[in-house]
Write a protein that holds these residues in place. Structure first.
Motif, PDB file in Angstrom:
ATOM      1  N   ASP A  70      33.749  43.926  44.988  1.00 18.96           N
ATOM      2  CA  ASP A  70      33.340  45.293  45.337  1.00 18.96           C
ATOM      3  C   ASP A  70      34.535  46.227  45.218  1.00 18.96           C
ATOM      4  OD1 ASP A  70      34.342  43.949  47.814  1.00 18.96           O
ATOM      5  OD2 ASP A  70      33.931  45.892  48.750  1.00 18.96           O
ATOM      6  N   THR A  71      34.239  47.508  44.924  1.00 21.23           N
ATOM      7  CA  THR A  71      35.349  48.454  44.691  1.00 21.23           C
ATOM      8  C   THR A  71      35.244  49.661  45.625  1.00 21.23           C
ATOM      9  OG1 THR A  71      34.203  49.962  43.159  1.00 21.23           O
ATOM     10  CG2 THR A  71      35.121  47.920  42.200  1.00 21.23           C
ATOM     11  N   GLN A  72      36.248  50.467  45.611  1.00 19.99           N
ATOM     12  CA  GLN A  72      36.229  51.788  46.241  1.00 19.99           C
ATOM     13  C   GLN A  72      35.341  52.711  45.376  1.00 19.99           C
ATOM     14  OE1 GLN A  72      37.856  53.281  48.991  1.00 19.99           O
ATOM     15  NE2 GLN A  72      38.332  51.215  49.705  1.00 19.99           N
ATOM     16  N   PRO A  73      34.930  53.866  45.902  1.00 17.76           N
ATOM     17  CA  PRO A  73      34.123  54.784  45.076  1.00 17.76           C
ATOM     18  C   PRO A  73      34.849  55.226  43.805  1.00 17.76           C
ATOM     19  CG  PRO A  73      34.127  55.465  47.395  1.00 17.76           C
ATOM     20  CD  PRO A  73      35.101  54.330  47.283  1.00 17.76           C
ATOM     21  N   HIS A  74      36.158  55.454  43.925  1.00 18.62           N
ATOM     22  CA  HIS A  74      36.982  55.764  42.733  1.00 18.62           C
ATOM     23  C   HIS A  74      37.944  54.591  42.547  1.00 18.62           C
ATOM     24  CE1 HIS A  74      36.376  60.404  43.256  1.00 18.62           C
ATOM     25  NE2 HIS A  74      35.248  59.747  43.056  1.00 18.62           N
ATOM     26  N   GLY A  75      37.346  53.405  42.392  1.00 13.87           N
ATOM     27  CA  GLY A  75      38.162  52.193  42.317  1.00 13.87           C
ATOM     28  C   GLY A  75      38.771  51.971  40.940  1.00 13.87           C
ATOM     29  N   GLY A  76      39.771  51.081  40.921  1.00 13.36           N
ATOM     30  CA  GLY A  76      40.361  50.694  39.643  1.00 13.36           C
ATOM     31  C   GLY A  76      39.705  49.410  39.153  1.00 13.36           C
ATOM     32  N   LYS A  77      40.198  48.920  38.010  1.00 13.45           N
ATOM     33  CA  LYS A  77      39.608  47.736  37.387  1.00 13.45           C
ATOM     34  C   LYS A  77      40.234  46.431  37.906  1.00 13.45           C
ATOM     35  CE  LYS A  77      37.773  49.143  32.920  1.00 13.45           C
ATOM     36  NZ  LYS A  77      38.116  50.523  32.479  1.00 13.45           N
ATOM     37  N   PHE A  78      41.252  46.515  38.753  1.00 11.83           N
ATOM     38  CA  PHE A  78      42.024  45.316  39.085  1.00 11.83           C
ATOM     39  C   PHE A  78      41.962  44.899  40.563  1.00 11.83           C
ATOM     40  CE2 PHE A  78      43.810  45.111  34.904  1.00 11.83           C
ATOM     41  CZ  PHE A  78      43.802  46.432  34.469  1.00 11.83           C
ATOM     42  N   ASP A  79      41.832  45.852  41.466  1.00 14.37           N
ATOM     43  CA  ASP A  79      41.809  45.578  42.913  1.00 14.37           C
ATOM     44  C   ASP A  79      40.662  44.621  43.229  1.00 14.37           C
ATOM     45  OD1 ASP A  79      41.219  47.739  45.842  1.00 14.37           O
ATOM     46  OD2 ASP A  79      41.470  45.572  45.627  1.00 14.37           O
ATOM     47  N   GLY A  80      41.029  43.393  43.614  1.00 16.28           N
ATOM     48  CA  GLY A  80      40.018  42.373  43.943  1.00 16.28           C
ATOM     49  C   GLY A  80      39.586  41.597  42.713  1.00 16.28           C
ATOM     50  N   ILE A  81      39.190  42.312  41.700  1.00 17.40           N
ATOM     51  CA  ILE A  81      38.657  41.675  40.479  1.00 17.40           C
ATOM     52  C   ILE A  81      39.677  40.731  39.860  1.00 17.40           C
ATOM     53  CG2 ILE A  81      37.911  42.143  38.099  1.00 17.40           C
ATOM     54  CD1 ILE A  81      37.359  44.726  40.771  1.00 17.40           C
ATOM     55  N   TYR A  82      40.931  41.166  39.884  1.00 16.71           N
ATOM     56  CA  TYR A  82      41.986  40.311  39.313  1.00 16.71           C
ATOM     57  C   TYR A  82      42.036  38.955  40.025  1.00 16.71           C
ATOM     58  CZ  TYR A  82      46.620  38.331  38.558  1.00 16.71           C
ATOM     59  OH  TYR A  82      47.653  37.477  38.289  1.00 16.71           O
ATOM     60  N   GLY A  83      41.944  38.967  41.350  1.00 15.58           N
ATOM     61  CA  GLY A  83      42.047  37.717  42.112  1.00 15.58           C
ATOM     62  C   GLY A  83      40.886  36.782  41.849  1.00 15.58           C
ATOM     63  N   VAL A  84      39.704  37.359  41.660  1.00 12.40           N
ATOM     64  CA  VAL A  84      38.527  36.529  41.368  1.00 12.40           C
ATOM     65  C   VAL A  84      38.653  35.922  39.971  1.00 12.40           C
ATOM     66  CG1 VAL A  84      36.014  36.588  40.944  1.00 12.40           C
ATOM     67  CG2 VAL A  84      36.982  37.830  42.891  1.00 12.40           C
ATOM     68  N   LEU A  85      39.004  36.759  38.991  1.00  9.04           N
ATOM     69  CA  LEU A  85      39.013  36.290  37.601  1.00  9.04           C
ATOM     70  C   LEU A  85      40.253  35.470  37.275  1.00  9.04           C
ATOM     71  CD1 LEU A  85      37.349  39.362  35.894  1.00  9.04           C
ATOM     72  CD2 LEU A  85      36.312  37.238  36.721  1.00  9.04           C
ATOM     73  N   ALA A  86      41.342  35.662  38.036  1.00  9.43           N
ATOM     74  CA  ALA A  86      42.502  34.776  37.859  1.00  9.43           C
ATOM     75  C   ALA A  86      42.140  33.373  38.328  1.00  9.43           C
ATOM     76  CB  ALA A  86      43.696  35.321  38.651  1.00  9.43           C
ATOM     77  N   ALA A  87      41.391  33.301  39.418  1.00  7.53           N
ATOM     78  CA  ALA A  87      40.948  31.990  39.921  1.00  7.53           C
ATOM     79  C   ALA A  87      40.005  31.340  38.905  1.00  7.53           C
ATOM     80  CB  ALA A  87      40.255  32.161  41.268  1.00  7.53           C
ATOM     81  N   LEU A  88      39.105  32.144  38.337  1.00  4.01           N
ATOM     82  CA  LEU A  88      38.191  31.619  37.314  1.00  4.01           C
ATOM     83  C   LEU A  88      38.982  31.146  36.095  1.00  4.01           C
ATOM     84  CD1 LEU A  88      35.391  31.128  36.057  1.00  4.01           C
ATOM     85  CD2 LEU A  88      35.375  33.542  35.364  1.00  4.01           C
ATOM     86  N   GLU A  89      39.984  31.912  35.709  1.00  2.00           N
ATOM     87  CA  GLU A  89      40.800  31.538  34.528  1.00  2.00           C
ATOM     88  C   GLU A  89      41.538  30.228  34.790  1.00  2.00           C
ATOM     89  OE1 GLU A  89      40.999  32.357  31.452  1.00  2.00           O
ATOM     90  OE2 GLU A  89      42.682  30.958  31.135  1.00  2.00           O
ATOM     91  N   ALA A  90      41.965  30.012  36.011  1.00  3.34           N
ATOM     92  CA  ALA A  90      42.638  28.744  36.345  1.00  3.34           C
ATOM     93  C   ALA A  90      41.663  27.584  36.150  1.00  3.34           C
ATOM     94  CB  ALA A  90      43.143  28.784  37.781  1.00  3.34           C
ATOM     95  N   ILE A  91      40.432  27.761  36.618  1.00  8.69           N
ATOM     96  CA  ILE A  91      39.412  26.705  36.468  1.00  8.69           C
ATOM     97  C   ILE A  91      39.064  26.515  34.992  1.00  8.69           C
ATOM     98  CG2 ILE A  91      37.059  25.995  37.092  1.00  8.69           C
ATOM     99  CD1 ILE A  91      38.734  26.095  39.551  1.00  8.69           C
ATOM    100  N   ARG A  92      38.963  27.612  34.249  1.00  8.76           N
ATOM    101  CA  ARG A  92      38.663  27.529  32.805  1.00  8.76           C
ATOM    102  C   ARG A  92      39.752  26.723  32.096  1.00  8.76           C
ATOM    103  NH1 ARG A  92      36.954  33.900  31.741  1.00  8.76           N
ATOM    104  NH2 ARG A  92      34.680  33.590  31.623  1.00  8.76           N
ATOM    105  N   THR A  93      40.997  26.928  32.520  1.00 12.13           N
ATOM    106  CA  THR A  93      42.130  26.227  31.889  1.00 12.13           C
ATOM    107  C   THR A  93      42.061  24.727  32.181  1.00 12.13           C
ATOM    108  OG1 THR A  93      43.465  28.231  32.103  1.00 12.13           O
ATOM    109  CG2 THR A  93      44.667  26.164  31.748  1.00 12.13           C
ATOM    110  N   LEU A  94      41.739  24.389  33.419  1.00  7.55           N
ATOM    111  CA  LEU A  94      41.600  22.961  33.767  1.00  7.55           C
ATOM    112  C   LEU A  94      40.435  22.339  33.018  1.00  7.55           C
ATOM    113  CD1 LEU A  94      42.171  23.142  37.639  1.00  7.55           C
ATOM    114  CD2 LEU A  94      43.814  22.490  35.850  1.00  7.55           C
ATOM    115  N   HIS A  95      39.353  23.092  32.914  1.00  9.51           N
ATOM    116  CA  HIS A  95      38.142  22.596  32.241  1.00  9.51           C
ATOM    117  C   HIS A  95      38.426  22.277  30.782  1.00  9.51           C
ATOM    118  CE1 HIS A  95      33.858  22.184  31.377  1.00  9.51           C
ATOM    119  NE2 HIS A  95      33.997  23.014  30.351  1.00  9.51           N
ATOM    120  N   GLU A  96      39.085  23.222  30.106  1.00  6.62           N
ATOM    121  CA  GLU A  96      39.281  23.004  28.642  1.00  6.62           C
ATOM    122  C   GLU A  96      40.370  21.963  28.374  1.00  6.62           C
ATOM    123  OE1 GLU A  96      40.084  26.810  27.012  1.00  6.62           O
ATOM    124  OE2 GLU A  96      42.068  26.957  27.911  1.00  6.62           O
TER     125      GLU A  96
END
Ligand code: HGY
Ligand code: MN
Ligand code: MN
Length: 412
Positions: free
Chosen positions: A88-114
């Protein structure tokens, strides 16, 4: 060197995933607007789940809408090592706040998977509901329920400015899961996040090894005066709720400066009734957010705030209701989790420094019930909660490599 120490994430795939989520609920100036539990939030959640299922993760959603995407380990009796943040974001949110932490975790799992690497303990990626506390105050409410800081009924009953409750909105978007919030164990939690402040950029470090978070207190303030005619009401004797509020708002600024360099104070939300240019405002609502890394100093700030409100209110012959809706003491993270982050950073050769988080995070709630730490990366000008928020792909990749190796260290 063993195989896993050579593992590195795919920075381009991480960047592309951040940009793809950023297209959902686009802001007017390059950022994002996906307020908690809106249709846009649901769309982002659905896309995240799709990505997780593509790499074989199993999905659980709890009754606060928290999402847990699981990758089994060799020993699934062990509590999972969890990494994630919020979408979830602020009304005038950026593209990275929160989202980075979720997708970095996903990228870590993607790396282990491949690379077909299986850890001893299972791994989970978590998306916490309503971290921002913008649509539904207070912030970090779902990780707060998980940590036993808020009752679920209280959280479900929190309403937005249109009177929609958090519980109804969870149901409406289909994220009122059947897992009881708090029932699933967390062996350790790691959260990667942009710093949202200027320190790393100023000190030219790529990684922040976060050792804790500062304390904060949130207030709802209502000032009650008297509606009356702007033209025919003499100045003496007016009970102008907005003039009294303006004095209180500048007092919050002065109070924070009196406790510098670490204190901050902000009034971010305000409504004026009846909000008519030729009627003296009879009632004003505004929010107050004060913070300090030191608990005693924060308590002193809170006392000063309240006593100065009382004297300003008396001076303007208005009434006041000051409701402290949230008291969040400062927190310290777990030494072993901090060491896992620091060791990974050193092994990867990134410049780094220890720091305390100025912003609140879900990690600051969960650390009360599970070993936790955070990884910061710089953001341009320290700017956040602004559509211009930005970060370097190279730094995001570095933070993600640290996250991957800290997870591997903790998951065995
Ligand atoms: O308020 C905070 O610090 C967080 O961004 N919700
Ligand atoms: Mn955040
Ligand atoms: Mn935020």
């Amino acid at each position: 060197m063993n195989k896993t120490s050579q593992l590195r994430v795919n920075g381009q795939r991480l960047w592309d995933s951040i940009m793809a989520i950023g297209e959902i609920g686009p802001g007017q100036h390059g950022g994002s607007c996906r307020l908690a539990l809106t249709d846009e939030d649901r769309e982002g959640r659905d896309l995240f789940i799709q990505w997780c299922e593509q790499i074989g993760c199993s999905i659980r959603v709890d009754d606060m809408g928290n999402i847990f995407a699981r990758r089994d380990g060799r020993n699934n009796e062990l509590a999972p090592i969890v990494a994630g943040s919020h979408l979830d974001t602020q009304p005038h949110g950026g593209k990275f706040d929160g989202i980075y932490g979720v997708l970095a975790a996903l990228e870590a799992i993607r790396t282990l998977h491949e690379n077909d690497v299986t850890t001893e303990a299972p791994l989970e990626v978590v998306v916490w509901t309503n971290e921002e506390g913008s649509r539904f105050a207070p912030a970090m409410i779902a990780s707060g329920v998980y940590a036993g800081l808020f009752e679920k009924d209280y959280a479900w009953a929190r309403s937005d400015s249109d009177g929609n409750t958090l519980g109804d909105e969870l149901k409406r978007i289909g994220y009122m899961g059947d897992l009881v919030c708090g029932d699933n164990p967390i062996g350790a939690l790691l959260e990667a996040h942009i710093e949202q402040g200027p320190i790393l950029e100023a000190d030219q470090h790529q990684i922040g090894v976060v050792v804790g978070g500062q304390g904060q207190r949130w207030y709802d303030v209502i000032i009650k005066g008297q509606d009356s005619h702007a033209g025919s009401t003499p100045m003496p004797g007016r009970r102008d709720a907005l003039v009294a509020s303006a004095e209180i708002i500048s007092m919050v600024q002065t109070l924070a400066l009196e406790f510098s360099p670490y204190a901050v104070g902000t009034v971010g939300e305000m409504s004026v009734m009846p909000n008519s240019r030729n009627t003296i405002p009879g009632e004003v609502f505004f929010s107050v957010d004060i913070r300090n890394p030191d608990e005693d100093t924060l308590a002193e700030m809170a006392l000063r705030f309240r006593s100065q409100v009382d004297s300003i209110v008396a001076k303007h012959a208005v009434g006041s209701v000051v409701d402290e809706i949230w008291e969040k003491p400062p927190v310290k993270f777990d030494r072993d989790c901090i060491a896992a982050v620091a060791d990974a950073t050193v092994a990867l050769g990134y410049s780094h420094q220890e720091m305390v988080s100025g912003a609140g995070h879900d990690a600051c709630q969960v650390c009360l019930v599970a070993p936790t730490s955070m990884i910061f990366v710089p953001c341009a000008g320290g700017l956040s909660h602004n559509e211009q928020e930005s970060a370097e792909a190279e730094d995001l990749e570095a933070g993600c490599n640290v996250l991957l190796h800290a997870m591997l260290k903790l998951a065995g």
